[in-house]
Write a protein that holds these residues in place. Structure first.
Motif, PDB file in Angstrom:
ATOM      1  N   ALA A  78      12.208  26.459  49.876  1.00 35.82           N
ATOM      2  CA  ALA A  78      11.504  25.215  50.189  1.00 35.82           C
ATOM      3  C   ALA A  78      10.317  25.018  49.261  1.00 35.82           C
ATOM      4  CB  ALA A  78      11.025  25.232  51.641  1.00 35.82           C
ATOM      5  N   TYR A  79      10.116  23.777  48.885  1.00 36.57           N
ATOM      6  CA  TYR A  79       8.898  23.340  48.208  1.00 36.57           C
ATOM      7  C   TYR A  79       8.223  22.318  49.110  1.00 36.57           C
ATOM      8  CZ  TYR A  79       5.861  20.437  45.352  1.00 36.57           C
ATOM      9  OH  TYR A  79       4.787  19.726  44.896  1.00 36.57           O
ATOM     10  N   GLU A  80       6.930  22.526  49.372  1.00 38.00           N
ATOM     11  CA  GLU A  80       6.224  21.594  50.252  1.00 38.00           C
ATOM     12  C   GLU A  80       4.864  21.285  49.666  1.00 38.00           C
ATOM     13  OE1 GLU A  80       5.619  20.768  55.010  1.00 38.00           O
ATOM     14  OE2 GLU A  80       6.153  22.788  54.314  1.00 38.00           O
ATOM     15  N   GLY A  81       4.746  20.080  49.138  1.00 41.64           N
ATOM     16  CA  GLY A  81       3.478  19.623  48.598  1.00 41.64           C
ATOM     17  C   GLY A  81       2.715  18.811  49.626  1.00 41.64           C
ATOM     18  N   ALA A  82       1.624  18.228  49.190  1.00 41.13           N
ATOM     19  CA  ALA A  82       0.798  17.444  50.105  1.00 41.13           C
ATOM     20  C   ALA A  82       1.509  16.181  50.568  1.00 41.13           C
ATOM     21  CB  ALA A  82      -0.522  17.086  49.432  1.00 41.13           C
ATOM     22  N   ILE A  83       2.352  15.605  49.703  1.00 40.33           N
ATOM     23  CA  ILE A  83       3.012  14.341  50.019  1.00 40.33           C
ATOM     24  C   ILE A  83       4.509  14.512  50.223  1.00 40.33           C
ATOM     25  CG2 ILE A  83       3.432  11.983  49.229  1.00 40.33           C
ATOM     26  CD1 ILE A  83       0.533  12.629  49.868  1.00 40.33           C
ATOM     27  N   TRP A  84       5.125  15.321  49.393  1.00 38.56           N
ATOM     28  CA  TRP A  84       6.586  15.383  49.358  1.00 38.56           C
ATOM     29  C   TRP A  84       7.039  16.828  49.418  1.00 38.56           C
ATOM     30  CZ3 TRP A  84       9.711  17.532  45.441  1.00 38.56           C
ATOM     31  CH2 TRP A  84      11.083  17.281  45.570  1.00 38.56           C
ATOM     32  N   GLY A  85       8.213  17.038  49.992  1.00 41.71           N
ATOM     33  CA  GLY A  85       8.764  18.381  50.048  1.00 41.71           C
ATOM     34  C   GLY A  85      10.273  18.342  50.161  1.00 41.71           C
ATOM     35  N   VAL A  86      10.895  19.481  49.846  1.00 38.46           N
ATOM     36  CA  VAL A  86      12.340  19.586  49.938  1.00 38.46           C
ATOM     37  C   VAL A  86      12.694  21.011  50.335  1.00 38.46           C
ATOM     38  CG1 VAL A  86      12.614  20.144  47.485  1.00 38.46           C
ATOM     39  CG2 VAL A  86      14.529  19.139  48.756  1.00 38.46           C
ATOM     40  N   LYS A  87      13.785  21.157  51.096  1.00 40.22           N
ATOM     41  CA  LYS A  87      14.224  22.477  51.548  1.00 40.22           C
ATOM     42  C   LYS A  87      15.742  22.541  51.445  1.00 40.22           C
ATOM     43  CE  LYS A  87      13.707  25.793  55.335  1.00 40.22           C
ATOM     44  NZ  LYS A  87      13.050  26.041  56.646  1.00 40.22           N
ATOM     45  N   LEU A  88      16.233  23.569  50.732  1.00 40.39           N
ATOM     46  CA  LEU A  88      17.658  23.787  50.578  1.00 40.39           C
ATOM     47  C   LEU A  88      18.035  25.088  51.277  1.00 40.39           C
ATOM     48  CD1 LEU A  88      17.998  22.940  46.771  1.00 40.39           C
ATOM     49  CD2 LEU A  88      18.589  21.457  48.698  1.00 40.39           C
ATOM     50  N   GLY A  89      19.205  25.095  51.905  1.00 48.30           N
ATOM     51  CA  GLY A  89      19.623  26.298  52.604  1.00 48.30           C
ATOM     52  C   GLY A  89      21.136  26.466  52.562  1.00 48.30           C
ATOM     53  N   LEU A  90      21.565  27.713  52.669  1.00 43.79           N
ATOM     54  CA  LEU A  90      22.991  28.016  52.716  1.00 43.79           C
ATOM     55  C   LEU A  90      23.190  29.188  53.678  1.00 43.79           C
ATOM     56  CD1 LEU A  90      25.800  27.321  51.575  1.00 43.79           C
ATOM     57  CD2 LEU A  90      25.425  29.120  49.859  1.00 43.79           C
ATOM     58  N   ARG A  91      24.148  29.021  54.572  1.00 47.79           N
ATOM     59  CA  ARG A  91      24.450  30.044  55.568  1.00 47.79           C
ATOM     60  C   ARG A  91      25.937  30.373  55.487  1.00 47.79           C
ATOM     61  NH1 ARG A  91      21.673  31.527  60.267  1.00 47.79           N
ATOM     62  NH2 ARG A  91      22.945  32.583  61.859  1.00 47.79           N
ATOM     63  N   LEU A  92      26.236  31.659  55.508  1.00 48.74           N
ATOM     64  CA  LEU A  92      27.620  32.132  55.543  1.00 48.74           C
ATOM     65  C   LEU A  92      27.870  32.779  56.895  1.00 48.74           C
ATOM     66  CD1 LEU A  92      30.397  32.948  54.341  1.00 48.74           C
ATOM     67  CD2 LEU A  92      29.265  35.012  53.453  1.00 48.74           C
ATOM     68  N   GLU A  93      28.921  32.332  57.583  1.00 48.82           N
ATOM     69  CA  GLU A  93      29.295  32.928  58.861  1.00 48.82           C
ATOM     70  C   GLU A  93      30.755  33.371  58.803  1.00 48.82           C
ATOM     71  OE1 GLU A  93      26.192  30.803  61.965  1.00 48.82           O
ATOM     72  OE2 GLU A  93      28.339  30.538  62.242  1.00 48.82           O
ATOM     73  N   HIS A  94      30.967  34.631  59.147  1.00 49.29           N
ATOM     74  CA  HIS A  94      32.314  35.198  59.188  1.00 49.29           C
ATOM     75  C   HIS A  94      32.647  35.483  60.648  1.00 49.29           C
ATOM     76  CE1 HIS A  94      35.482  38.295  58.973  1.00 49.29           C
ATOM     77  NE2 HIS A  94      35.824  37.687  57.840  1.00 49.29           N
ATOM     78  N   THR A  95      33.738  34.890  61.135  1.00 46.67           N
ATOM     79  CA  THR A  95      34.095  34.959  62.551  1.00 46.67           C
ATOM     80  C   THR A  95      35.409  35.690  62.736  1.00 46.67           C
ATOM     81  OG1 THR A  95      32.986  32.837  62.907  1.00 46.67           O
ATOM     82  CG2 THR A  95      34.468  33.610  64.643  1.00 46.67           C
ATOM     83  N   ASP A  96      35.418  36.618  63.678  1.00 48.09           N
ATOM     84  CA  ASP A  96      36.644  37.305  64.108  1.00 48.09           C
ATOM     85  C   ASP A  96      36.846  37.024  65.592  1.00 48.09           C
ATOM     86  OD1 ASP A  96      37.772  38.743  61.879  1.00 48.09           O
ATOM     87  OD2 ASP A  96      35.960  39.972  61.913  1.00 48.09           O
ATOM     88  N   ILE A  97      38.001  36.486  65.941  1.00 50.00           N
ATOM     89  CA  ILE A  97      38.337  36.206  67.338  1.00 50.00           C
ATOM     90  C   ILE A  97      39.673  36.854  67.653  1.00 50.00           C
ATOM     91  CG2 ILE A  97      38.878  34.430  69.040  1.00 50.00           C
ATOM     92  CD1 ILE A  97      37.069  32.528  67.606  1.00 50.00           C
ATOM     93  N   ALA A  98      39.726  37.541  68.791  1.00 43.29           N
ATOM     94  CA  ALA A  98      40.981  38.142  69.255  1.00 43.29           C
ATOM     95  C   ALA A  98      41.131  37.841  70.737  1.00 43.29           C
ATOM     96  CB  ALA A  98      40.983  39.648  69.024  1.00 43.29           C
ATOM     97  N   THR A  99      42.267  37.261  71.120  1.00 44.98           N
ATOM     98  CA  THR A  99      42.577  37.015  72.534  1.00 44.98           C
ATOM     99  C   THR A  99      43.878  37.724  72.878  1.00 44.98           C
ATOM    100  OG1 THR A  99      43.846  34.986  72.124  1.00 44.98           O
ATOM    101  CG2 THR A  99      41.457  34.753  72.416  1.00 44.98           C
ATOM    102  N   LEU A 100      43.947  38.185  74.128  1.00 44.85           N
ATOM    103  CA  LEU A 100      45.140  38.890  74.589  1.00 44.85           C
ATOM    104  C   LEU A 100      45.419  38.502  76.035  1.00 44.85           C
ATOM    105  CD1 LEU A 100      47.401  41.012  74.335  1.00 44.85           C
ATOM    106  CD2 LEU A 100      45.697  42.743  75.009  1.00 44.85           C
ATOM    107  N   LEU A 101      46.609  37.935  76.281  1.00 47.15           N
ATOM    108  CA  LEU A 101      47.085  37.661  77.636  1.00 47.15           C
ATOM    109  C   LEU A 101      47.923  38.865  78.058  1.00 47.15           C
ATOM    110  CD1 LEU A 101      47.056  35.530  79.881  1.00 47.15           C
ATOM    111  CD2 LEU A 101      49.130  34.568  78.865  1.00 47.15           C
ATOM    112  N   ARG A 102      47.312  39.779  78.815  1.00 42.40           N
ATOM    113  CA  ARG A 102      47.929  41.075  79.071  1.00 42.40           C
ATOM    114  C   ARG A 102      49.217  40.976  79.882  1.00 42.40           C
ATOM    115  NH1 ARG A 102      45.050  45.490  77.698  1.00 42.40           N
ATOM    116  NH2 ARG A 102      42.865  45.175  77.080  1.00 42.40           N
ATOM    117  N   THR A 103      49.310  39.977  80.763  1.00 39.00           N
ATOM    118  CA  THR A 103      50.499  39.870  81.608  1.00 39.00           C
ATOM    119  C   THR A 103      51.755  39.546  80.802  1.00 39.00           C
ATOM    120  OG1 THR A 103      49.750  37.620  82.069  1.00 39.00           O
ATOM    121  CG2 THR A 103      49.300  39.296  83.745  1.00 39.00           C
ATOM    122  N   THR A 104      51.590  38.882  79.667  1.00 38.59           N
ATOM    123  CA  THR A 104      52.756  38.542  78.841  1.00 38.59           C
ATOM    124  C   THR A 104      52.745  39.259  77.497  1.00 38.59           C
ATOM    125  OG1 THR A 104      51.640  36.643  77.834  1.00 38.59           O
ATOM    126  CG2 THR A 104      52.825  36.248  79.895  1.00 38.59           C
ATOM    127  N   GLY A 105      51.621  39.922  77.176  1.00 40.40           N
ATOM    128  CA  GLY A 105      51.509  40.571  75.884  1.00 40.40           C
ATOM    129  C   GLY A 105      51.246  39.610  74.742  1.00 40.40           C
TER     130      GLY A 105
END
Length: 792
Positions: free
Chosen positions: A494-521
């Protein structure tokens, strides 16, 4: 008169651009350091105010850092400077030199004056709102911090934030707001009790309001973030309150909140017990057009909850730059639910075929545990440089059993009986590391990571009573496991001056999901990684008017209930079933906001656009008068809207807050060869009036309206309801009497209608009016603290 989307947006832009008509002077930067004249030590939280020479009214201001330093800017030309702090003589500076647009005041010496302690000029320590790139910062001045009020009352003074007399917090009219303490989730800010009541106004340094979060925060969508920043190393003694609530329907509770603050430790605790009842009235119509048969039901019942909870925690200040927090809470709930519904089966000629009564009795116990460890390190190099590590864990269990009985009234229906058992377990863990590094005066770099683990198991058994024997129903019984982990890394610059400013950002998210219906496998595994960029900029036209623009990419991941393919048999003709193949939906969010700050009025106007892919919608299928709803990913959504909210305090005893939101949406999508393309709009409005009446009475009236709107397969009805609250302070503010009425006219009814070629479905639900009377007694420093009567 009707406007199309283009005309409407053009009008809004003209209104916004019309506000940019102020002649501006060049901004001046004012710097300095506040020091104790005798000890030569820096003075933290001294108030530096810019005042008009003609009217002596405050223009802007700030507070000094832990090193006594301060920096602020102003475009005013005819002003003087005041520096003040409790117990010291106020220093007025009316002559100064301007060098290259900077006024350097160097070291400002304050001298003690104990006799003047009660005569500090309040106007020089008035709370101020500061505009940052991606947030608004409300600095808590002596006009609020010296009152001894609670954190909830401080929040009520923040523009765009509203806290009802019940303690319900909303941001720009929406209650889906995340509360953070010192930039992180906390046991203190959780929904397990009224722990915010242990925080008093004099402990709060500032409150940050974030409406479009940057890449630093979770990409999971929220209505906004409120971050409460607590002061450090303050000697504040013992604060506490005892509360008693009674209400109808039953809403009885007793609570105790304590906070002990010393030089090294801040000890806090909150505990309570109570019982609450939530009535429920429903109506439904299922009409099978192909065979001209209708099933109707009318039901009512009560949900009773008994609870007990305790919270313990401490902040340990190792030294001026290092603090460790350890806290935990435990709650135990006992639930009882009773519900009766009358069902009728009718042929097209209005001939009653069958009629029966379906009764439900449900019992459940819910233990809840939540715990937290945090370490924060500040640095001598810069007041805003810090390192924060936090670990937050929670567990929840539900052991529930239900019995359902169908008793015939007329017709050929025979008596049947079913029971269910649910063994539900949830464990959540969040590990978070954040580092903030300012450099070159106007630049700030932020980086960090987060790892979130969610483990859920739901064991659900349905049995039928056959020939006096309970037999498991394999079509409805299942055990479903859900495991999710999300690893995130982010960086912002981020740059923040008295009058003007700007902020850049980047986020990386890695998701693992596992579901199991045990009655049917049946197992489903899904792994995906996404980048979530963010962009924010701001331009300050004057001390009271700013433009802010932002972009962020968001994600909405399916929850357990949306993934679990089990059938709830409470109403066997209206079934909800999860979808284990459900994918997350993604949203690109754009926002342009004007922020107006005046002496008695704050206004925000926003234009926003959201583009969402893989939109999650509940799709109804219909067969043999049975309506089955299941979430599916269907197409895209474009939403463009306008929002306006403001807070107006023309006189000390009256405050008016209002929020208005209207949006136009276009949906496109195909599911099972059926096209779901349509357009629509929806709008909502809230207006809250607060009156400070004679004899220490406060009155609050809140009106809410939500318009009807079109959905994929039907229409949600509109809703109009009014809330009311009255508060009375006695015994010099040490005791508060509180009366709140939710849904004064019992008019809040949820209705949904779906009319298709082969079926018609209607469902409605009503909760009714809630009246609660509470007493809160405060001891130690300041007034009695607020108490929230809402359900946790």
């Amino acid at each position: 008169m009707r406007f199309n989307n283009f005309q409407f947006l053009t009008l809004c832009l003209l209104i916004l651009s019309g506000t940019i008509a102020f002649a501006q002077n060049q901004a001046l930067k004012i710097i300095g350091r506040v020091i104790d004249a005798e000890s030569q030590q820096p003075i933290e939280y001294a108030t530096i105010s810019i005042l008009d020479r003609t009217t002596d009214s405050p223009i802007t201001g700030t507070v000094s850092s832990s090193e006594g330093d301060f920096t602020l800017t102003t475009r005013a030309s005819n002003f003087y400077i005041e520096v003040s702090f409790m117990g010291y003589n106020t220093l007025a500076i009316k002559t100064f030199d301007v060098v290259t647009k900077t006024i350097d005041l160097n070291n400002l010496m304050l001298t003690e004056n104990l006799e003047a302690l009660g005569e500090v000029v309040v106007r020089a320590e008035k709370s101020q709102t500061e505009f940052k790139l991606d947030k608004r910062v409300f600095h808590v001045g002596a006009d609020i911090s010296s009152t001894g009020a609670s954190a909830l009352e401080v929040l009520n003074n923040v523009p765009s934030v509203n806290v009802s007399i019940e303690g319900v917090i909303s941001l720009r009219g929406s209650q889906g707001v995340q509360i953070l303490i010192n930039g992180k989730p906390s046991v203190l800010a959780s929904a397990e009790g009224n722990a915010l009541g242990t925080i008093t106004a004099d402990m709060i340094e500032k409150i940050e309001v974030i409406t479009n979060p940057s890449a630093k925060y979770d990409a999971e969508g929220t209505a906004g973030i409120i971050n409460i920043v607590i002061k450090k190393s303050e000697k504040r003694g013992l604060n506490g309150s005892a509360t008693l609530n009674i209400g109808t329907p039953t809403s009885n509770s007793v609570g105790l909140s304590l906070n002990k603050r010393t030089e090294k430790f801040n000890l806090f605790t909150q505990m309570g017990i109570g019982k609450r009842t939530f009535p429920n009235k429903t109506k439904s119509i299922n009409r099978d057009i192909s065979n001209d048969t209708t099933i109707t039901s009318v039901g009512s019942g009560d949900f009773d909850e008994k609870f007990a909870n305790i919270l313990l925690g401490t902040d340990y200040h190792i030294n001026h730059y290092n603090v460790v927090t350890l806290s935990g809470s435990y709650a135990y709930e006992v639930e009882d639910q009773f519900f009766d519904a009358n069902f009728n089966k009718i042929h097209g000629d209005n001939t009653m075929v069958d009629s029966w009564l379906r009764s439900e009795t449900t019992e459940a116990t819910n233990p809840k545990l939540r715990y937290e460890l945090q370490y924060k390190k500040d640095f001598k190099r810069h007041k805003d440089q810090d390192l924060l590590f936090s670990a937050l864990g929670s567990s929840f269990g539900k052991d529930q059993s239900s019995v359902f009985t169908n008793s015939p009234i007329t017709g050929t229906t025979s008596e049947t009986q079913q029971d269910t058992r649910t063994d539900y377990k949830l464990e959540d863990y969040t590990f978070k590391l954040d580092y903030t590094h300012p450099f070159l005066e106007k630049y700030t770099f932020e980086t960090g990571g987060q790892y979130v683990i969610n483990n859920v198991s739901n064991d659900y058994v349905v049995r039928d009573l056959i020939n006096d024997d309970w037999v498991s129903n394999p079509d409805l019984t299942n055990q479903f496991d859900f495991d999710q982990s999300v690893l995130a890394l982010y960086g912002t610059l981020a740059y923040e001056g008295a009058i003007w400013g700007v902020k850049l950002g980047l986020r990386l998210e890695h998701t693992d999901i596992a579901t199991l219906l045990r009655t049917t496998g049946e197992a489903n595994n899904n792994t995906y990684a996404n980048f979530f960029p963010s962009f924010h900029t701001s331009y300050k036209l004057s001390e009271g008017f700013s433009l802010q623009a932002g972009f962020s990419k968001r994600i909405n991941r399916p929850r357990l209930r949306q993934l679990n393919p089990f059938n709830n048999i409470r109403n066997t003709f209206n079934i909800y079933r999860g979808n284990p193949d459900l994918q997350p939906e993604y949203t690109d969010s754009y926002e342009l906001t004007t922020v107006h700050k005046m002496e008695d009025l704050s206004l925000n106007f926003s234009l926003y656009h959201r583009y969402t892919t893989d939109v999650i919608e509940n799709i109804i299928s219909f067969e043999n008068n049975i309506s089955t709803s299941q979430p599916e990913n269907i197409g895209t959504s474009n939403t463009t809207g306008f929002e306006c909210n403001g807070k107006y305090t023309p006189i000390k005893w009256f405050t008016l807050s209002s929020d208005f939101n209207i949006n136009f949406f276009k949906r496109t999508g195909v599911f099972n060869i059926q096209t779901f393309d349509f357009k629509g709009n929806r709008w909502s409005s809230n207006m809250t009036s607060k009156f400070k009446l004679p004899s220490e009475f406060d009155l609050e009236l809140s009106g809410n309206y939500e318009s009807k709107f079109t959905t994929v397969q039907g229409e949600e009805s509109d809703r109009l309801y009014v809330d009311m609250g009255i508060r009375k302070k006695i015994l010099k503010g040490k005791t508060i009497l509180n009366l709140s009425i939710r849904d004064v006219f019992a008019s809040r009814i949820d209705k949904y209608t779906s009319s298709q070629a082969n079926f018609y479905a209607f469902n409605s639900r009503k909760r009714g009016r809630f009246v609660t009377f509470g007493i809160s007694y405060g001891f130690g420093k300041g007034e009695a603290m607020e108490f929230s009567g809402q359900r946790r």
